[in-house]
Design a protein around this motif. Sequence first.
Motif, mmCIF file in Angstrom:
data_model
loop_
_atom_site.group_PDB
_atom_site.id
_atom_site.type_symbol
_atom_site.label_atom_id
_atom_site.label_comp_id
_atom_site.label_asym_id
_atom_site.label_seq_id
_atom_site.Cartn_x
_atom_site.Cartn_y
_atom_site.Cartn_z
ATOM 1 N N UNK A 161 0.830 -1.207 0.000
ATOM 2 C CA UNK A 161 0.000 0.000 0.000
ATOM 3 C C UNK A 161 0.865 1.258 0.000
ATOM 4 N N UNK A 162 2.026 1.166 0.653
ATOM 5 C CA UNK A 162 2.949 2.297 0.621
ATOM 6 C C UNK A 162 3.382 2.566 -0.825
ATOM 7 N N UNK A 163 3.650 1.480 -1.548
ATOM 8 C CA UNK A 163 4.058 1.605 -2.948
ATOM 9 C C UNK A 163 2.981 2.333 -3.750
ATOM 10 N N UNK A 164 1.750 1.918 -3.538
ATOM 11 C CA UNK A 164 0.648 2.532 -4.275
ATOM 12 C C UNK A 164 0.488 3.995 -3.883
ATOM 13 N N UNK A 165 0.616 4.269 -2.585
ATOM 14 C CA UNK A 165 0.464 5.648 -2.109
ATOM 15 C C UNK A 165 1.500 6.544 -2.776
ATOM 16 N N UNK A 166 2.736 6.034 -2.884
ATOM 17 C CA UNK A 166 3.796 6.837 -3.500
ATOM 18 C C UNK A 166 3.493 7.053 -4.981
ATOM 19 N N UNK A 167 2.954 6.021 -5.606
ATOM 20 C CA UNK A 167 2.595 6.132 -7.015
ATOM 21 C C UNK A 167 1.546 7.226 -7.219
ATOM 22 N N UNK A 168 0.688 7.398 -6.214
ATOM 23 C CA UNK A 168 -0.397 8.375 -6.318
ATOM 24 C C UNK A 168 0.100 9.821 -6.167
ATOM 25 N N UNK A 169 1.259 9.993 -5.576
ATOM 26 C CA UNK A 169 1.764 11.356 -5.356
ATOM 27 C C UNK A 169 1.934 12.066 -6.694
ATOM 28 N N UNK A 170 1.471 13.310 -6.810
ATOM 29 C CA UNK A 170 1.716 14.029 -8.064
ATOM 30 C C UNK A 170 3.207 14.355 -8.177
ATOM 31 N N UNK A 171 3.757 14.301 -9.385
ATOM 32 C CA UNK A 171 5.195 14.533 -9.589
ATOM 33 C C UNK A 171 5.647 15.857 -8.988
ATOM 34 N N UNK A 172 4.752 16.851 -9.065
ATOM 35 C CA UNK A 172 5.099 18.181 -8.571
ATOM 36 C C UNK A 172 5.486 18.153 -7.089
#
Lengths: 363, 282
Positions: free
Chosen positions: B114-125
């Motif tokens: 879930x941490x992996x997914x959460x990081x994936x969700x972060x906007x690049x900005x």
Amino acid sequence: MSSVSLFNVTKAFGEANIIKGVDLKVEDGELVVFVGPSGCGKSTLLRMISGLEEITAGEIHLGDKRVDPLPASDRDIAMVFQSYALYPHMTVAENIGFPLKMAGWSKADIATKIREIGEVLQLLPLFDRTPKQLSGGQRQRVAIGRALARDPKIILLDEPLSNLDAALRVDMRMELARLHRQLSATMIYVTHDQVEAMTMADRIVVLRDGIVEQVGSPLDLYLAPVNQFVAGFIGSPKMNFWPAQTDDAGRVIMPTGQAVLIDDGCAPNQSVTVGARPEHLVLCDSAADAALTGTVLSVEHLGSDTFVQLHCGIGAPDQIDINVRLAGIVRVSIGDQLSLTNADANAWHLFGQDGKRMNKIAI
Amino acid sequence: MQPSLTKKIFIYVGAALLALVIAVPVLWLFIMSISSSTHLTTLPLQWWPDAPTLENYKSLLVYAENSPSASFLYGIRNSIIIAFAATAVSIAAAIPGAYSFSRLPGPRRKNLLFAVIAIFMLPPVAIVLPLYTVMSALGLLNTHFALIIVYCSILLPFTTWLLKSNFDTIPGDLDEAPIIDGANRLQAIWYVILPIARPALGAAIMMAVLLAWDEFFYGLLFTNDIRAKTITVAIADLAAGRVADYGLISAAGILAAVPPVVLAFFMQKTLVSGLASGSVKG
């Protein structure tokens, strides 16, 4: 040496104890069947022997060698899975040859060996097909072929016939028994079908809740079950049970008031459970001599046997229905009154309040 | 049952509309790419140029120093290197990662997923500033390596998740059987799990290449000349001069689409084969 010995083997998943200390020795070349109701731990025990499941405590030996610290791939055990677990992207030939490829055999040696196996299992015409082009029985044979590839000394089979239809199951049962004789390999076979267990096993291990209830030959288990559970589990249709009392002389007093002699057990003046297999109840002429009387609820004519279900006025508050297997064709119809007794003092069983078999006490 | 005529008409009209919406911009792009710049600015607009020309393609594909062609050709080269390298690294890491998430037990593993997914969700900005500082401190700005690393952080969670959900559908017996047959865990993955998951692997590779190929934001910020500029940035540069040559930009857009299309063409068979393969049980 390819015996399998378990010493006080246990398995716990967190708080839950699945296998509670099993001691067992499977002799070289023996076919042993683990049988028990779902959830009794029989498949888990098999997986622990294979190495797919770690053991929590105890020791497993194959021959003289302790194997429980070894990974599955180093135990040199073959296994047939319930789902067959054939590799869908490989042909039949590649499936059977896979264990040899892993063992580093040359291509030529693999080709020779799989032809040999293909002949034994009549798979040669199917060698270029993939598993999805095979029928259930053919897949089963490929799975067995793959297990035989490395000439294993020990073969584990996890409910191998449960995905087959009834007719095929009988054929494969005979085929497996033939293979066992031919290979003289040690086999451990898991099933919940007690008919499979009775017909194939040299010895049967009856498991319940992670405990071995009884180990013995099929007839041992049939003739002298150690407790009410084994008595009810082995035999089809199931053994009938009903409550009774023993008198001062150790005779069993039936709920009808009739006294019968049962060879096994008979401590005086106790509450006991009488167990009688459907085939060990016989009709008697007069109601006065009857151990049981009841009204016919249903009749099934099979020709060779007649199965009758009787409603008996015993065992209140739970009125007990008794299943009877009468040899040949017996003309009875629903609503008839039947009187039953035991033909043989050896054939009925007695169980104590704790469910354990009661043994004969000299009076 | 045969669908009724109205239903048929409805389906065909719908399909035609969908095709139109997808195809028209590409067609338009193509028309612009073969028009001269004078033609594009003539009023009234014409549907088809009087004198179709390949001049725009030529000026992109024939190398000349300090010209649009230099920046375009280097951009293509950089994008190919970066997209494929990032994909290779991500897939190589995603296979064992996805297998572990799918097969091995443990609550901590699940949390990690879930941490992996959460990081994936972060906007690049949100993370571009710290990333920029790090890359700058390491002297990695304007290198392929920087973009490969950054793209891996985008591709890896995505490919891991995709492969994990595919591995989940493969029965557990199928990785226990090879272990019984004498394989170790890596051999079981290589000989059994990966061939079965081939369609998903193909899809993951393609999506990963596309994601990396289309990426613009990091490419824009972390590169500044032809040594590392990706194709998306190069195309944007074509529009950034005083006079934007739309014909040239269109031609660049068409050409930039070629490598992914070629890839898709070759992977098509893998992708479709997976849809047809059946289960193992009988």
